[in-house]
Design a protein around this motif. Structure first.
Motif, short mmCIF file in Angstrom:
data_model
loop_
_atom_site.label_atom_id
_atom_site.label_comp_id
_atom_site.label_asym_id
_atom_site.label_seq_id
_atom_site.Cartn_x
_atom_site.Cartn_y
_atom_site.Cartn_z
N GLU A 138 0.83 -1.21 0.00
CA GLU A 138 0.00 0.00 0.00
C GLU A 138 0.87 1.26 0.00
OE1 GLU A 138 -4.01 -1.65 2.31
OE2 GLU A 138 -2.45 -0.58 3.43
N THR A 139 1.96 1.23 0.75
CA THR A 139 2.88 2.37 0.78
C THR A 139 3.52 2.58 -0.59
OG1 THR A 139 3.36 2.11 3.14
CG2 THR A 139 4.97 3.32 1.83
N LEU A 140 3.92 1.47 -1.23
CA LEU A 140 4.50 1.56 -2.57
C LEU A 140 3.50 2.15 -3.57
CD1 LEU A 140 6.52 -1.75 -3.05
CD2 LEU A 140 7.39 0.52 -2.52
N ILE A 141 2.23 1.78 -3.44
CA ILE A 141 1.19 2.30 -4.33
C ILE A 141 1.05 3.81 -4.15
CG2 ILE A 141 -1.31 2.33 -4.78
CD1 ILE A 141 -1.30 -0.69 -4.14
N MET A 142 0.96 4.24 -2.90
CA MET A 142 0.80 5.67 -2.61
C MET A 142 1.98 6.48 -3.13
SD MET A 142 -0.90 6.01 1.18
CE MET A 142 -0.06 4.69 2.04
N VAL A 143 3.18 6.02 -2.78
CA VAL A 143 4.38 6.75 -3.19
C VAL A 143 4.55 6.71 -4.71
CG1 VAL A 143 6.90 6.81 -3.02
CG2 VAL A 143 5.53 6.36 -0.98
N GLY A 144 4.27 5.55 -5.32
CA GLY A 144 4.39 5.41 -6.77
C GLY A 144 3.47 6.35 -7.52
N ILE A 145 2.21 6.43 -7.11
CA ILE A 145 1.25 7.32 -7.76
C ILE A 145 1.68 8.77 -7.58
CG2 ILE A 145 -1.13 8.20 -7.72
CD1 ILE A 145 -2.03 5.35 -7.01
N GLY A 146 2.10 9.12 -6.37
CA GLY A 146 2.55 10.49 -6.11
C GLY A 146 3.74 10.88 -6.96
N THR B 2 14.33 11.72 -6.18
CA THR B 2 14.70 10.92 -5.00
C THR B 2 14.27 11.62 -3.72
OG1 THR B 2 16.65 10.06 -6.17
CG2 THR B 2 16.63 9.85 -3.78
N ILE B 3 14.53 12.92 -3.63
CA ILE B 3 14.12 13.70 -2.45
C ILE B 3 12.60 13.68 -2.31
CG2 ILE B 3 14.06 16.02 -1.45
CD1 ILE B 3 16.75 16.52 -2.89
N THR B 4 11.91 13.81 -3.44
CA THR B 4 10.44 13.79 -3.42
C THR B 4 9.92 12.44 -2.94
OG1 THR B 4 10.42 15.33 -5.30
CG2 THR B 4 8.36 14.18 -4.80
N ALA B 5 10.54 11.35 -3.41
CA ALA B 5 10.12 10.01 -3.00
C ALA B 5 10.28 9.81 -1.50
CB ALA B 5 10.93 8.95 -3.76
N ILE B 6 11.40 10.28 -0.95
CA ILE B 6 11.64 10.15 0.49
C ILE B 6 10.62 10.96 1.28
CG2 ILE B 6 13.28 10.71 2.33
CD1 ILE B 6 15.52 9.98 0.33
N SER B 7 10.31 12.16 0.80
CA SER B 7 9.29 12.98 1.46
C SER B 7 7.93 12.30 1.42
CB SER B 7 9.21 14.35 0.79
OG SER B 7 10.41 15.05 0.92
N LEU B 8 7.60 11.68 0.28
CA LEU B 8 6.31 11.00 0.14
C LEU B 8 6.21 9.78 1.05
CD1 LEU B 8 5.62 11.16 -3.71
CD2 LEU B 8 4.59 12.52 -1.88
N ILE B 9 7.33 9.12 1.30
CA ILE B 9 7.31 7.98 2.24
C ILE B 9 6.91 8.48 3.63
CG2 ILE B 9 8.75 6.29 3.45
CD1 ILE B 9 10.35 5.98 0.84
N GLY B 10 7.47 9.61 4.04
CA GLY B 10 7.10 10.20 5.31
C GLY B 10 5.64 10.66 5.33
N TYR B 11 5.20 11.29 4.25
CA TYR B 11 3.81 11.73 4.15
C TYR B 11 2.85 10.54 4.18
CZ TYR B 11 5.40 16.41 2.71
OH TYR B 11 5.98 17.65 2.65
N SER B 12 3.22 9.44 3.53
CA SER B 12 2.35 8.26 3.48
C SER B 12 2.14 7.68 4.87
CB SER B 12 2.93 7.19 2.54
OG SER B 12 4.09 6.59 3.10
N ALA B 13 3.17 7.77 5.71
CA ALA B 13 3.03 7.30 7.09
C ALA B 13 2.02 8.15 7.85
CB ALA B 13 4.38 7.33 7.79
N MET B 14 2.02 9.47 7.58
CA MET B 14 1.03 10.36 8.20
C MET B 14 -0.37 10.06 7.67
SD MET B 14 2.69 14.14 8.62
CE MET B 14 3.69 14.24 7.15
N ALA B 15 -0.46 9.78 6.37
CA ALA B 15 -1.76 9.46 5.77
C ALA B 15 -2.36 8.21 6.39
CB ALA B 15 -1.61 9.28 4.26
N GLY B 16 -1.49 7.26 6.76
CA GLY B 16 -1.96 6.03 7.39
C GLY B 16 -2.64 6.26 8.72
N ALA B 17 -2.29 7.36 9.37
CA ALA B 17 -2.87 7.66 10.68
C ALA B 17 -4.35 7.99 10.59
CB ALA B 17 -2.12 8.81 11.33
N ILE B 18 -4.82 8.42 9.41
CA ILE B 18 -6.25 8.76 9.27
C ILE B 18 -6.89 7.99 8.12
CG2 ILE B 18 -6.22 11.01 10.39
CD1 ILE B 18 -5.83 12.32 7.75
N GLY B 19 -6.54 6.71 8.03
CA GLY B 19 -7.24 5.83 7.11
C GLY B 19 -6.63 5.65 5.76
N GLY B 20 -5.40 6.09 5.58
CA GLY B 20 -4.78 5.96 4.27
C GLY B 20 -4.17 4.60 3.99
#
Length: 220
Positions: free
Chosen positions: A18-26, A154-172
Motif C-alpha cells: 500500500e505504501t508503494l502504491i501511494m508513493v508510486g502514484i505520487g 529521490t528527495i520527493t520520493a523520500i518525502s512521500l514515504i514520510g507523508y504516506s506514514a502520516m496518511a496512514g494515521a487517518i485511514g490511508g
C-alpha cells in the motif's frame, strides 16, 4: 520475537504494498505535472525566452500556497475532493490524491532550482542562433538538469514515504496505518519497532538507488 514477526508478516506485506502504491502514484503525478510546472516557472522568469510576469507570478503563488499547508491539514482539506473523485476517503488510492497534490509543487520547485544553475550564456547563445523555445528546453535545459531531476525525484520520493506514514494515521493504509493500529493502539512495541525499521530501510534504498542513477546519468 520470530513468532511475532511471522504473525504480522501478512499485514506487513500488505502495508508495504500500500505504501508503494501511494508513493508510486505520487511520484508519477509529480513527474507528469510537477516537471512541466517547474520548467514553466523557470522559462517565464525575468530575462528568459518566455518571460511572462503574470504566468510566473500566478504559478509561483499557487505553488507557494500548496507548499505552505502542512500535509496532514492538506489531506483533511482534500477529503471532499477525494470523495467526489473516488467515492471514498480511505485506502491508499484515496491517500495518493493528497500525496500527489503535495508532490507537484514540491518537485516543481526542485526542477526550477536545478534549471537556475544552468549558465544563462548557453541559453542566450541558443536564442541568438534562432533556436525555438522547445528546442532550447529539449536540447539544452533537459540535458543540463537531468542529474538534478533524478536527485529531486529521490528527495520527493523520500518525502512521500514520510507523508504516506502520516496518511496512514487517518485511514490511508500503508505502514503508518499498521504502526498506529498494531503498534500504538495495542501497545505492541515490536510492531512499532518493525515498522520504523522498514521505513528506514525504504528510505535508505531509495536514496542509494537515486544517488546511483543520478551519478550514472551525470557521467553519461
Amino acid at each position: 520475537m520470530w513468532e511475532q514477526f511471522i504473525t504480522i508478516l501478512p499485514e506487513l506485506n500488505k502495508s508495504f504494498l500500500e505504501t508503494l502504491i501511494m508513493v508510486g502514484i505520487g511520484l508519477i503525478v509529480a513527474l507528469v505535472v510537477g516537471l512541466p510546472l517547474g520548467l514553466l516557472l523557470f522559462v517565464t522568469d525575468r530575462n528568459l525566452f518566455l518571460e511572462n510576469k503574470w504566468v510566473k507570478g500566478i504559478a509561483g503563488v499557487v505553488v507557494n500556497l500548496v507548499r505552505s499547508v502542512p500535509f496532514i491539514i492538506l489531506l483533511v482539506f482534500l477529503f471532499p475532493f477525494t470523495n467526489y473523485l473516488l467515492g471514498t476517503t480511505t485506502g491508499p488510492i484515496a491517500a495518493s490524491v493528497a500525496l500527489s497534490v503535495a508532490a507537484i509543487p514540491f518537485y516543481a520547485r526542485i526542477v526550477e532550482s536545478s534549471a537556475r544553475d544552468i549558465d544563462r550564456g548557453v541559453i542566450e547563445a541558443a536564442i541568438a542562433c534562432g533556436a525555438s523555445p522547445w528546442l532550447i528546453i529539449k536540447d539544452i535545459i533537459f540535458p543540463e538538469i537531468k542529474s538534478g531531476l533524478i536527485s529531486g525525484l529521490t528527495i520527493t520520493a523520500i518525502s512521500l514515504i514520510g507523508y504516506s506514514a502520516m496518511a496512514g494515521a487517518i485511514g490511508g493504509g500503508g505502514i503508518g496505518d499498521l504502526a498506529i493500529r498494531y503498534g500504538y493502539y495495542r501497545y505492541d512495541n515490536f510492531v512499532m519497532f518493525t515498522t520504523v525499521v522498514l521505513l528506514i530501510v525504504m528510505v535508505q534504498v531509495v536514496q542509494y538507488v537515486g544517488d546511483f542513477v543520478a551519478k550514472s546519468v551525470k557521467k553519461s
